[in-house]
Enzyme design. Sequence first.
Site, mmCIF file in Angstrom:
data_model
loop_
_atom_site.group_PDB
_atom_site.id
_atom_site.type_symbol
_atom_site.label_atom_id
_atom_site.label_comp_id
_atom_site.label_asym_id
_atom_site.label_seq_id
_atom_site.Cartn_x
_atom_site.Cartn_y
_atom_site.Cartn_z
ATOM 1 N N CYS A 42 0.820 -1.220 0.000
ATOM 2 C CA CYS A 42 0.000 0.000 0.000
ATOM 3 C C CYS A 42 0.849 1.263 0.000
ATOM 4 O O CYS A 42 0.711 2.126 -0.859
ATOM 5 C CB CYS A 42 -0.932 0.002 1.206
ATOM 6 S SG CYS A 42 -1.940 1.496 1.328
ATOM 7 N N ILE A 183 -8.021 -0.841 -9.742
ATOM 8 C CA ILE A 183 -6.641 -0.651 -10.194
ATOM 9 C C ILE A 183 -6.596 -0.362 -11.689
ATOM 10 O O ILE A 183 -5.929 0.574 -12.148
ATOM 11 C CB ILE A 183 -5.787 -1.884 -9.857
ATOM 12 C CG1 ILE A 183 -5.631 -2.011 -8.342
ATOM 13 C CG2 ILE A 183 -4.404 -1.790 -10.519
ATOM 14 C CD1 ILE A 183 -4.930 -3.278 -7.896
ATOM 15 N N HIS A 444 -23.575 24.744 3.533
ATOM 16 C CA HIS A 444 -23.737 25.273 2.167
ATOM 17 C C HIS A 444 -22.693 26.375 1.939
ATOM 18 O O HIS A 444 -22.475 27.201 2.808
ATOM 19 C CB HIS A 444 -25.146 25.847 2.003
ATOM 20 C CG HIS A 444 -25.345 26.537 0.682
ATOM 21 N ND1 HIS A 444 -25.600 25.851 -0.481
ATOM 22 C CD2 HIS A 444 -25.326 27.861 0.352
ATOM 23 C CE1 HIS A 444 -25.737 26.708 -1.473
ATOM 24 N NE2 HIS A 444 -25.581 27.944 -0.996
#
Length: 465
Positions: A42, A183, A444
């Site tokens: 990883c 991937i 918002h």
Amino acid sequence: MSEAFDLVILGSGPGGYVAAIRAAQLGMKVAIVERERLGGICLNWGCIPTKALLRTSEIYHYMTHADAYGLSATGVSFDLAKIVERSRKVAGQLNGGVKGLMKKNKVTVVEGVGALTAPAEVTVTTGDTTRVLTGKNVIVATGARARDLPGVAADGKRVWTYRHAMVPAEMPTKLLVIGSGAIGVEFASFYSDMAAKVTVVEMLDRVLPVEDEDVSAFMAKALAKQGMTIVTGAKVSDVKPGADSVSATITTADGKATTDSYSHVIVAIGIVPNTENIGLEALGVKTDRGHIVTDGYGATGVPGLWAIGDVTGPPWLAHKASHEGVIAVEKMAGLAGVHPLDTGNIPGCTYSRPQVASVGMTEAKAIAAGHAVKVGKFPFIGNGKAIALGEAEGFVKTVFDAATGELLGAHMVGAEVTELIQGYMVARQLETTEVELQHAVFPHPTLSEMMHESVLDAYGRALHY
């Protein structure tokens, strides 16, 4: 002479090193064995360096489309060697970070090739020397590697795995990507944005086949719109590398076969668990198609022997491995309240352009499981922040149980959705219903407002579309 520990961990990927840290926090004496680099695939060859590459291609895309933002950028170009160098520096920085964490937590790091020589014993070979580590418990976290295309070995020149694709010596001009999982799609996205002509071939009937069907359909159109050729329900055969190109035959579902030439091929057809030659068979460890069989806590059935991460099966995700590591350690330590892993609450992310993220059941799986469903959907074009960003393509989809209001699943495609999905994961973890989500106040202007609108839409209450 052996060295005694409370816990010995075989493999230092995101499962192994996190397990080591948690064990150290709980007062255990820990050793971790690694044959290559701390952080595993990883950190060194997967999640992190690929995101560095994708960030480069994203910026390059914006630079080549500067006019859309009222800007002017001329003579835009790139230096492939520097792109790769940056990616490797990012990986190196994180590798160093893991080294620091091991030192901070007083974890003994043993470099070499480890194998189980007894349920509570790991023998590590480094060159001509061996070192025997014993542990009250042992965790196998050896991960997985790329699966080769039958009959074709990746040579790193014309035929690549993900490792080769991260350190290219040259930029592909015409690229064939075999496999459209996360991937495959991520590399297709990177190289397409860097101006390669890309063809993606998927054996199943849709790209990103584990995702919701609406997401798959949207992605197929989005990738095609970017200039990629998408071929589904097809297989690739007769891959023949040459000095300057590689030929391959694509056979579609109707039996039509087409042979073409490409500059490079990326094979992204899945992974193979690293379970060979580590002593599992002699100990009677059960496996299923190569993956170690465990219970929800990582226990293998052999006393004191645990397994976590990619070596145990899907979903093959770093965050799943890390969580499994914590669960296994806390269970072996006898902590109260440890819960088994619920894979239904593990989010999946694809960092392509556009991004994809999901958690829980797809609409089809929810119906197949017997749920009557309420489905909400809200498009990016209805969101002010998305329009302001110039990223108005995509949608957020939510699936609820019609009777109970349980959030069964959430599925997103569009800009930054990999950062948004965590909100729905937390909602599922807390067993939130539509009522709480409808009454939650979303800031918002943000992309997260689409999550709220999608929930409202499932109950006929959408406000902005």
